[in-house]
Design an enzyme around this catalytic site. Structure first.
Site, PDB file in Angstrom:
ATOM      1  N   LYS B  27       0.863  -1.230   0.004  1.00 50.67           N
ATOM      2  CA  LYS B  27       0.007  -0.008   0.142  1.00 50.67           C
ATOM      3  C   LYS B  27       0.991   1.139   0.131  1.00 50.67           C
ATOM      4  CE  LYS B  27      -3.982   1.542   2.831  1.00 50.67           C
ATOM      5  NZ  LYS B  27      -4.794   0.571   2.100  1.00 50.67           N
ATOM      6  N   ARG B  97      -2.850   2.871   9.048  1.00 46.84           N
ATOM      7  CA  ARG B  97      -3.497   1.480   8.489  1.00 46.84           C
ATOM      8  C   ARG B  97      -2.036   0.595   8.304  1.00 46.84           C
ATOM      9  NH1 ARG B  97      -6.779   4.925   5.038  1.00 46.84           N
ATOM     10  NH2 ARG B  97      -8.779   4.121   5.033  1.00 46.84           N
ATOM     11  N   GLY B 106      -7.989  -7.485   5.826  1.00 44.12           N
ATOM     12  CA  GLY B 106      -8.729  -7.823   7.009  1.00 44.12           C
ATOM     13  C   GLY B 106      -7.948  -8.394   8.278  1.00 44.12           C
ATOM     14  N   MET B 108      -5.389  -7.378   9.838  1.00 44.75           N
ATOM     15  CA  MET B 108      -4.623  -6.438  10.897  1.00 44.75           C
ATOM     16  C   MET B 108      -5.479  -5.143  10.822  1.00 44.75           C
ATOM     17  SD  MET B 108      -0.481  -6.410   9.971  1.00 44.75           S
ATOM     18  CE  MET B 108      -0.762  -6.652   8.006  1.00 44.75           C
ATOM     19  N   ARG B 346      -3.595  -1.171  -6.779  1.00 41.32           N
ATOM     20  CA  ARG B 346      -3.044  -2.370  -6.953  1.00 41.32           C
ATOM     21  C   ARG B 346      -3.275  -3.285  -8.260  1.00 41.32           C
ATOM     22  NH1 ARG B 346      -5.769  -4.976  -1.537  1.00 41.32           N
ATOM     23  NH2 ARG B 346      -8.061  -4.974  -2.289  1.00 41.32           N
ATOM     24  N   HIS B 462      -7.792 -43.372  -4.591  1.00 43.12           N
ATOM     25  CA  HIS B 462      -8.129 -43.719  -5.982  1.00 43.12           C
ATOM     26  C   HIS B 462      -9.071 -43.193  -6.743  1.00 43.12           C
ATOM     27  CE1 HIS B 462      -9.623 -46.852  -8.675  1.00 43.12           C
ATOM     28  NE2 HIS B 462      -8.518 -47.192  -9.043  1.00 43.12           N
ATOM     29  N   SER B 770      11.562 -42.603 -16.836  1.00 42.28           N
ATOM     30  CA  SER B 770      10.315 -41.724 -16.598  1.00 42.28           C
ATOM     31  C   SER B 770      10.171 -41.882 -15.131  1.00 42.28           C
ATOM     32  CB  SER B 770       9.228 -42.414 -17.406  1.00 42.28           C
ATOM     33  OG  SER B 770       8.121 -41.677 -17.057  1.00 42.28           O
ATOM     34  N   CYS B 837       6.072 -38.962 -15.014  1.00 43.89           N
ATOM     35  CA  CYS B 837       4.964 -39.364 -15.573  1.00 43.89           C
ATOM     36  C   CYS B 837       3.871 -39.449 -14.292  1.00 43.89           C
ATOM     37  CB  CYS B 837       5.015 -40.634 -16.177  1.00 43.89           C
ATOM     38  SG  CYS B 837       5.375 -41.939 -15.232  1.00 43.89           S
ATOM     39  N   TYR B 857      10.799 -34.029 -20.635  1.00 45.85           N
ATOM     40  CA  TYR B 857       9.441 -33.745 -20.756  1.00 45.85           C
ATOM     41  C   TYR B 857       8.713 -34.233 -19.571  1.00 45.85           C
ATOM     42  CZ  TYR B 857       8.766 -38.800 -20.904  1.00 45.85           C
ATOM     43  OH  TYR B 857       8.820 -40.223 -20.737  1.00 45.85           O
TER      44      TYR B 857
END
Lengths: 880, 880
Positions: B27, B97, B106, B108, B346, B462, B770, B837, B857
Site C-alpha cells: 500500500k 493503516r 482484514g 490487521m 494495486r 484412488h 520416466s 509421469c 518432458y
C-alpha cells in the site's frame, strides 16, 4: 618374447609360487610352492588360467605358443622323473587336473594315468614286472578317458556301459570284486572298452599319447563351463571370467604293494583345533579308494608303526608346511614303494571351535600375530558356538524341514496359541510354539517358548526376526507341516502331532524332529574369550545391543554389549495386562480418555525402564518411542475380538468399528512412528515422562542411567524439532518436580530415505542418528519384508540380487543412503553420534561397511554381539 | 546519519516508489508511486517494515530516531494539507493503516479519524459548519479507538458495548437507523462511549492527539502478531519476519454531501477481462459503506452523469495507472466536495478467463511483451477453463460437501455399483457413481459415469486420481453422506437419496446438490489459443499425456499432447470380458495354463495398442508393462467371488485359496511391476508381442507407431537387463515372422529410491527414464497414498509439510532423487531421454522444477496438459 603360459613345478626349478594363485590356480600355486620348499612333489607343470580365458575368448582355441611351451615342459618333467612320455621302454604317465583360484571340489574334470597305448603298456609291464597292476592302470585310463574326454555316457536309465562290461567279466569269471579279476581279464576289458567306444561314438580311441594329453587338457577347460560348474559358481559368487588352470603332473602310485600307501591329513584336528596330526590313510591303495569308502581307512597315527620312515618324513613335511603357510594345512600324499610324494596342500577347513583355538594357539606359538589371528576366524561361524546344541550324536526322526531361521536346539511339547504357551511355561513346562506365522500379539508366548516353528514366512519373517532377537531357536516357513488350529494338531511326514506331544527343533539346520532330544548349553572356551579380548582391543566400532527387557539386557552385557542401541518400547506394550490399558487408550474417544489410559501404563513403563537402566548401569540406553501403528495392538481374529469386548465391557461393534477405522492398506507406510507422536502427542509424552522418572529413580539407587531418546520414522526436520521440543519441555517439568537434574540426549532413526537426503537439516536437531536399516532397505528397494518371500528367493537364485538385502546390507544402494546420511549429518553437526540398529548390525559384511563409512557403533541382537565384535575388529585390522 | 524510518508521500516530494514494496509494504509503495505520478493522494507517510522488525526484536520498543522522524513528517503533511494536527482551529485528521509486502485483507488493524478531542471537535464544527457530520466522525473515532487500541471487547455472549449504547440511544429517540440520530445525540454518545471505556478499563480515553497517534501505530504493529494474522500467514506461506509497514495519512471524506462519493474500481472487467472501466460507488458515503452493503452501490459508469468532472479526472487516472503499471488495476477513490482523491491502487485479482484475455489483449495493445503475458496467468487457474461448469446462476440445494477432488460439474442419477453404472450408461443414461471408496475393479463404472462421489479417501485417493486422469468430475471423502449398499441409498443433510434419484456434483467446490442442475461445456476463447501458442514457442519441456485408451489419447491430442508418457496396460485388463481371461491366467496352476489364458488376452491387447497408435500417429507412446500385483484383479467381496466361481466354473474354495496365497500385507511394496515380469516372464512376453504386432499392423495402415516400452518398478540393473533381453528377443522373433523391421526403445520407470541411487548403472541398459513420482514420493517419505489421509492433512495444517507432497513434488527430498537420477543417468548415457509421469506432471511448481533439472518432458492427465504447457513456458521464460 612370447607370453609365458606354462609354469614348471617339481622339476629342477619351480617357476611358480603361492602368490600366483590367480594365474596358476590354488592347486598349481601350492604345488610350485611345495617344490620350491624342497618337498617331494611329482614333477609337472601348470597351464595358466589365462589360457582358459583365451580359450573361451577365441572360439575354443589355444594361444599359438602354447603347444611349444607344453612340449618343452614335458621334456623337463621327463628329465626329472627319469622316464619319457610315450616311450614304450620307459614310459612316463601323467595326470591332468583342474585348479581354479578357489577350490570347486568335484565340479570339473580329471584324467589320470595318461600316456598309455597297446605298445607302451607292454614296456610298462616289462619295467614294473607287475602285469596286473599295469593292466589295471590301463583299464582305468581307457575307462576314464572314454567317459571324460570322449563322452561315453549311459543313455536313459542304462547303467554305465564300462561298468556293464566289468560286471559281465566278473560274472564270466565267477568273482565278485573288481580286484579279483586277473591281468588277462583286465587286458581283455581294455579291448572291449575300446570296441564299445568305437561302437557308440564311431570314433577310435586315440593311441597317440600327445593326442591323449591335448584331449584331456581341453576336457578340463571345457568343464569350466559345464553346467555343474556354472551353477556352483553362481551359488558361491565366483566370477565366470576367472577361468581354471590345468595341472599336468607325473603319476605316482600308492597301490604298487604293501610298501605303498595313500592318505589325506590335517596338521591339526579340524574339529577341535587340537595341535596334533590328524587324518587317515590306506595301505596299497589309490587316492580315490580313500574317498570311495569301500575299505575303511586307518588313522594317520598308525602309519607311524607301519611305515616309520615315511611317516617321520611326512611329519617333518607337515611341520614345515604349517610353519611356512602359518596356517593349519589340509594335505594329500602318496607313498610309492616307501617314498613319500606330496600331491596337494591347502589351508584346511575347520569348525568354528577349531578356528578359534587354532588362531589363538598359533599366536601363543608365535606363528602368527594377534591381528592375523583375528582374521582367521569367520565371524558368522561364531554363531555355532553361542547357542545350545543337541547333545553329541543325539538325533531323532526328522518329520519336516524349514528355514534355519534362528540357530540353536530345543525340545518341548507342542502348543498352538501364544497365551497357552505362556501359561504352560509359567508352570515350568517346556513348550514349542507352533503357528502358521506369528504376529506382535504372540510376543509373550514366543518369549515363554523354548522354540518356535512356523509354517509360513521367510528368514526375515516376524517369527524369524523376533526369535533371533531373543536368541531363541526357530524353524520358519516349514511347509512340510500342515496346521489345524481347530483340532490343535499338525501333520507332517505322514504323522499327526497333537497338542502336548514332544518335538525338537534344530534352528541351525531347519530340521523338525519327533520326540524329545536332549540339548546342551553352549560353553565358551578360554580361547574364545582371548580372541574376543583381542577383538575388543583392535576394533574402532562400538557394539551395542537391541534389547527390550532387563533379561535381554543382562544376556547382552555378558556377550559384551556396550550399551543398548535399540530398546523397542512397543514390545513392552504387549506383555500381560498392560495390553488392556493400551487397548483402552486406542478405544478412547478423545485425548482425555487416552490420557486416562496412558496414566495406567506409565508406572508399568517406568518400571520397565528402571529394570533396563539397572542392567545397563553406566552404559547408554537408546529408547525408541512407540513405532508400530495402533491397529497392531488390536486382535485380528474374531474370537479374540469377542474376548476383548467382554474384558473391556464394550460392545463388540465398537471394537470392530475402531479396527475398521484404523485399517491400513499398507501398514508399513502408515500411521506409525513419529506420525503417532505428532497426531497423539500424549502417547509420547507419557513415554518420555516414564523414561525421565525412571532415570531419576535409578539415580536414587546409585544407578547411572544414560537415556538416549530416539524418535522413529522421521522424514522431515519439523517432525523432529516439534517432538524434541516436547521432550525438552517434559524433561524440564520432571526435573523441576523431582528437583533433580536430568541428563539425556534426543536423536532419531534414519530409516526413511528422505531423512538420509535431508540429513543435514535433521542433524541440526538430532544429537544422534541411528540407521534403521530394516525399514531403510524396505523403502529404498520398495520391498515389504513380510511379503518379499514371494519373489526375493527367486531374485537371489537368479542372481538379480547377490544376497537377501534384509540379511546383508545392500551397500551399493542402501549403503549410499547410509554414507550420504552420515556425511551430511556430520557436516551439520560435527560430533554427531551415528550407529545402526537394523538386523544388519549382526552381519559381518554389513559391520565392515559400517566401519568403512565411519559409524560410531552397530547394534545387534544379544546373540550376535560376539560376531559383531569380531567383524568390527577384522574391519579395523584389514582397513589400515 | 540516522537510519530513515519514515517515507513521505503526497507531500511536496514523495520519498518512496513502487520498487520499495519490501520496505514500505504494498500500500505504502503504491501511494508513493501514485503521488510521484502527480496523482491526487492525500498526504501522509509510511513507517517502514524495518520498524516492525525492530519493534519485535526489542521488546516492543521503537528505534530512538523514530519519534523525531514522525514529527518532521507530520509537519510536511500539515503544510501540504493546510491544516494542523491537534490544532483546534484548523485540525488535521489522520488515518493509521497496516500495509505488508503482500495484501493480508482484514487481518490487521486500522484506526480512522484520528486527532480529535473535546476541544478540537469544536474547531472542526466551526470550520466545516456541519455539526452532525463532525460528531459522527468523532463518535466513530472514539468507538474505533476504544475497540482497536484500548481493547474494549464484548464479554462472553454480550453484544458490542458501543453498539448497545447506540441502540439505547435510537430507542430513546424512537428512530431506527444510525443516520437518523442528530448531532446532539452523537455528541452524547461520545460522552457515553468515553464513560463506558473508563468503567470497563479503568483508563481514560486519551485526549492528546499525539498519544492517539502512537497508540494507533502500536496497535497496528501489534496486530502483525495477532492470532488471525499469524494463522493467515501460515496458510498463505508468508514469512513471519517480514513485518508490516504503517501508513499514516490525511483523512478525506466522501460523506460530506452530494458532491462527495467513494468507490472501488478496476481498469478492466475482472470477470471477463473486457477492456472497460468496471466498479461501483456511493454518493455521500464513506468507504466502509460500500463494503457494508447497507446501501446498494451503483456501477461506476453512472458516475459520469452524476459527477462528470470528477469522473473524467478518474478515467484519466485509471488510464494512466494501467499504462504505468502495465497491468489491470484495482483502485479505491474518494471524492470530497467535488475533488478526487486516490486512496489505493494495486494489481487486480481476476478470473482465469479474464487473466488470459487481459494478458493477450495487452500484448496486442503493446503494453506488455509475450513473455510478460505468459507470466500473467496462473497455470493452475486454467483448470477453471477446461471443465464443464454449471450454467450461470444455476444451483440447487447443497446436501453435503466433500473434497474438490477433480474439477468440473455433472448431474446424473445415483448408482452404487460400477457394473450397474456401465449398464445404465450403455442405455444412454447419465449416472453418478456413489461409493464408499473406489478400487481398480470400478474403473469401467467410473468411466461410464458422469461423476463420482465417494464417502472416504482424500485428494489422492484412488477415486480422485483416476477421476482427474479421466478429466471426470469427482467429489471425494464426503463424510456428510452415509451409504447403505444393501438398501441402495445414501443419506445426507437429513435427506435420503435412493438409487435413481438425481444429484449434481461440483468438483471444483466439493458440493453435492440435490436434483439435476444444467451444465455447460467448456469453450476455449481465441485468446486462450493464442496464449497457448506463445507458451509452446517459449517452452523447452515437451508435454505428454498419461492415457490408456484411444479416447483419452484423442482428448489429449486436442489439448496439445506431444505423445503419451504413460500408457498403463493394466487398465486395459479390467474392461469387459477380458478380466475373465486375466483371472483364468491368475488361477492357472502352471506356466502352460497361464500361457493359454494369455493367448486369449493378446489379440485384445493388440487391438488396444492399435487404437492408441492410431490416435497418436507419429508421436511417441510410452507403454508401461503390467504393474499392479495380481490380487488386484481378483474380486474382494464374497458375492463377487461367488459370481466369479460360477462364471469360471471353478470351486469357490479354489478362488479363495488363490486370493489367500496372493494376499500381501503391504501390496504397495509387494509382488508387482517388473517383479512379476521376472517371476512370470510369459505375462510381459505376451504384452510385448501384442505391442510389436500392433506396431506392424499400424504400419500397414500407414500409421506411424513409435512404441517406447517401459519396465516398471526397477530397483536393480539386472531386473532391467534381463527384461530388456526378453524384449529384444521377442522383437526379433516378431520382426522375423512378419518380415518387417521394428523401431522401438526400452526404458524404465524410476520410482524406487534405489533406482535413482544407481541410475548410472541402470542407464547403461535404459534408453529412457520416466520418473514415477507418485511411487517415488510414497517410498522416499514412507507414506502410503491410500492411508496417508490419516495424518497428512494434519501435517500440512501444522506446517510440518508445506503442501501435500502427492500434489506438489517435494523438491527438497524427492526432488533430490529426481535430479540425482537424471544427472547420474546422463553421465552413463549422454542422450538419455528423461521425463516424469507421476501426478506431478500437471502441477505448475513441479513442472518448473522439472524444467530446472533439465528433464525432456513431463506427462500428465489430458485435462492438465494446457496447465503443464503454460507452466513449462513460464519456467523457460523466467529461467532464461
Amino acid at each position: 618374447m612370447a607370453k609365458k603360459y606354462v609354469y614348471l613345478f617339481g622339476t629342477r626349478k619351480s617357476e611358480g609360487d603361492r602368490s600366483m594363485r590367480n594365474l596358476l590356480g590354488g592347486k598349481g600355486a601350492n604345488l610350485a610352492e611345495m617344490s620350491s620348499l624342497g618337498l617331494p612333489v611329482p614333477a609337472g607343470f601348470t597351464i595358466t588360467t589365462e589360457v582358459c580365458t583365451h580359450y573361451y575368448d577365441n572360439k575354443m582355441s589355444y594361444p599359438s605358443q602354447l603347444s611349444k611351451q607344453v612340449e618343452a615342459a614335458i621334456v623337463e618333467v621327463e628329465k626329472k622323473m627319469g622316464a619319457k612320455f610315450g616311450d614304450p621302454k620307459n614310459p612316463l604317465l601323467l595326470s591332468v587336473r583342474s585348479g581354479a583360484r578357489v577350490s570347486m571340489p568335484g565340479m570339473m574334470e580329471t584324467v589320470l594315468n595318461l600316456g598309455l597305448n597297446d605298445e607302451i603298456i607292454e614296456g610298462l609291464v616289462e619295467k614294473s614286472g607287475d602285469p596286473r597292476f599295469c593292466y589295471d592302470v590301463y583299464r582305468r585310463f581307457v575307462q576314464m578317458y572314454g567317459d571324460v574326454v570322449m563322452g561315453v555316457r549311459p543313455e536313459g536309465i542304462e547303467i554305465d556301459p564300462f561298468e556293464q562290461l566289468i560286471e559281465k567279466k566278473k560274472h564270466k569269471r565267477g568273482v565278485e570284486l573288481d580286484n579279483e579279476l586277473l591281468a588277462e581279464d583286465l587286458k581283455e576289458l581294455v579291448v572291449e572298452f575300446k570296441a564299445e567306444i568305437k561302437k557308440r561314438l564311431k570314433r577310435t580311441f586315440p593311441e597317440d599319447p600327445k593326442e591323449q594329453l591335448w584331449g584331456s587338457i581341453s576336457a578340463v577347460f571345457n568343464s569350466w563351463q559345464g553346467e555343474r560348474a556354472i551353477r556352483y559358481r553362481e551359488i558361491e559368487g565366483i566370477p565366470h571370467n576367472w577361468g581354471t588352470a590345468v595341472n599336468v603332473q607325473s603319476m605316482v602310485y600308492g597301490n604298487m604293494g604293501d610298501d605303498c600307501a595313500t592318505g589325506v591329513a590335517f596338521t591339526r584336528d579340524p574339529s577341535t583345533g587340537k595341535n596334533k596330526l590328524y587324518g587317515e590313510f590306506l595301505i596299497n591303495a589309490q587316492g580315490e579308494d580313500v574317498v570311495a569308502g569301500i575299505r575303511t581307512p586307518e588313522p594317520v597315527s598308525l602309519l607311524k608303526r607301519k611305515q616309520p620312515k615315511a611317516y617321520k618324513e611326512f611329519e617333518d613335511v607337515c611341520s614345515l608346511l604349517e610353519k611356512h603357510y602359518k596356517d593349519m594345512q589340509d594335505m594329500e600324499f602318496t607313498i610309492q614303494q616307501g617314498r613319500l610324494w606330496m600331491l596337494q596342500t591347502r589351508s584346511g577347513k575347520r569348525t568354528a571351535a577349531a578356528a578359534v583355538k587354532i588362531a589363538v594357539d598359533m599366536v601363543k606359538e608365535r606363528l602368527i600375530t594377534k591381528k592375523e589371528a583375528l582374521l582367521r576366524v569367520n565371524p558368522a561361524d561364531l554363531d555355532q558356538l553361542l547357542h545350545p546344541t543337541f547333545a553329541a550324536g543325539k538325533k531323532s526322526e526328522v518329520i519336516g524341514k524349514g528355514l534355519p531361521a534362528s540357530p540353536g536346539a530345543s525340545s518341548g511339547t507342542v502348543i498352538f496359541h501364544a497365551d497357552q504357551a505362556e501359561e504352560l511355561a509359567a508352570q515350568g513346562k517346556q513348550v514349542i510354539l507352533v503357528r502358521l506365522e506369528t504376529s506382535p500379539e504372540d510376543i509373550g508366548g514366543m518369549h515363554a517358548a523354548q522354540g518356535i516353528l512356523t509354517a509360513r514366512g521367510g528368514m526375515t519373517s516376524h517369527a524369524a526376526v523376533v526369535a533371533r532377537g531373543m536368541g531363541k531357536c526357530c524353524v520358519a516357513g516349514c511347509d512340510d507341516i500342515s496346521i489345524d488350529y481347530k483340532k490343535d494338531q499338525f501333520t507332517a511326514g505322514g504323522k499327526t502331532i497333537k497338542k502336548g506331544d514332544w518335538v525338537s527343533l534344530d534352528g541351525s539346520s531347519g530340521e523338525v524332529m519327533l520326540g524329545e532330544v536332549p540339548t546342551q548349553e553352549a560353553k565358551f572356551s578360554r580361547e574364545f574369550a582371548q580372541l574376543m579380548k583381542w577383538a575388543d582391543e583392535a576394533r574402532k566400532l562400538k557394539v551395542r545391543t537391541n534389547a527390550d527387557t532387563p533379561h535381554d539386557s543382562d544376556v547382552a552385557r555378558r556377550f559384551g554389549a556396550e550399551g543398548i542401541g535399540l530398546c523397542r518400547t512397543e514390545h513392552m506394550f504387549f506383555e500381560g495386562d498392560r495390553i488392556l490399558a493400551v487397548r483402552e487408550m486406542i478405544l478412547a474417544e478423545d485425548e482425555k480418555g487416552r490420557r486416562k489410559a496412558l496414566g495406567k501404563l506409565k508406572p508399568i513403563q517406568r518400571r520397565d525402564f528402571e529394570g533396563i537402566f539397572k542392567a545397563m548401569n553406566g552404559l547408554p540406553v537408546t529408547i525408541r518411542l512407540l513405532d508400530p501403528p495402533l491397529h497392531e495392538f488390536l486382535p485380528h481374529e474374531a474370537a479374540q475380538q469377542k474376548e476383548m469386548a467382554a474384558q473391556m465391557k464394550v460392545p463388540l461393534s465398537q471394537i470392530k468399528k475402531k479396527i475398521d477405522s484404523l485399517h491400513e492398506f499398507n501398514p508399513m507406510l502408515g500411521h506409525r512412528g513419529c506420525r503417532l507422536g505428532i497426531t497423539y502427542p500424549e502417547i509420547y509424552e507419557m513415554q518420555v515422562e516414564a523414561i525421565f522418572e525412571a532415570s531419576i529413580n535409578a539415580k536414587k539407587k546409585r544407578i547411572k542411567a544414560l537415556p538416549e531418546i530416539m524418535i522413529p520414522l522421521v522424514g522431515t526436520v519439523r517432525e523432529l524439532s516439534d517432538l524434541k521440543a516436547m521432550v525438552d519441555r517434559v524433561a524440564s517439568e520432571v526435573s523441576k518436580k523431582r528437583k533433580t537434574k536430568l541428563s539425556y540426549s534426543v536423536g532419531t532413526m534414519i530409516e526413511i530415505p528422505r531423512a538420509a537426503l535431508v540429513a543435514d537439516q535433521i542433524a541440526e536437531q538430532a544429537e544422534f542418528f541411528s540407521f534403521g536399516t530394516n525399514d531403510l532397505t524396505q523403502l529404498a528397494f520398495g520391498y515389504s519384508r513380510d511379503d518379499a518371500g514371494k519373489f526375493l528367493p527367486e531374485y537371489v537364485e537368479q542372481g538379480i540380487l547377490p544376497t537377501d538385502p534384509f540379511q546383508s546390507l545392500d551397500q551399493e544402494g542402501v549403503g549410499q543412503l547410509v554414507s550420504m546420511g552420515t556425511e551430511r549429518g556430520r557436516k551439520a553437526r560435527k560430533n554427531l553420534k551415528v550407529g545402526i540398529c537394523g538386523e544388519h548390525g549382526g552381519d559381518p559384511e554389513s559391520v565392515a561397511f559400517c566401519h568403512s563409512v565411519g559409524l560410531n557403533y552397530v547394534s545387534c541382537s544379544p546373540y550376535r554381539i560376539p560376531i559383531a565384535r569380531l567383524a568390527a575388529a577384522q574391519a579395523a585390522v584389514s582397513n589400515k
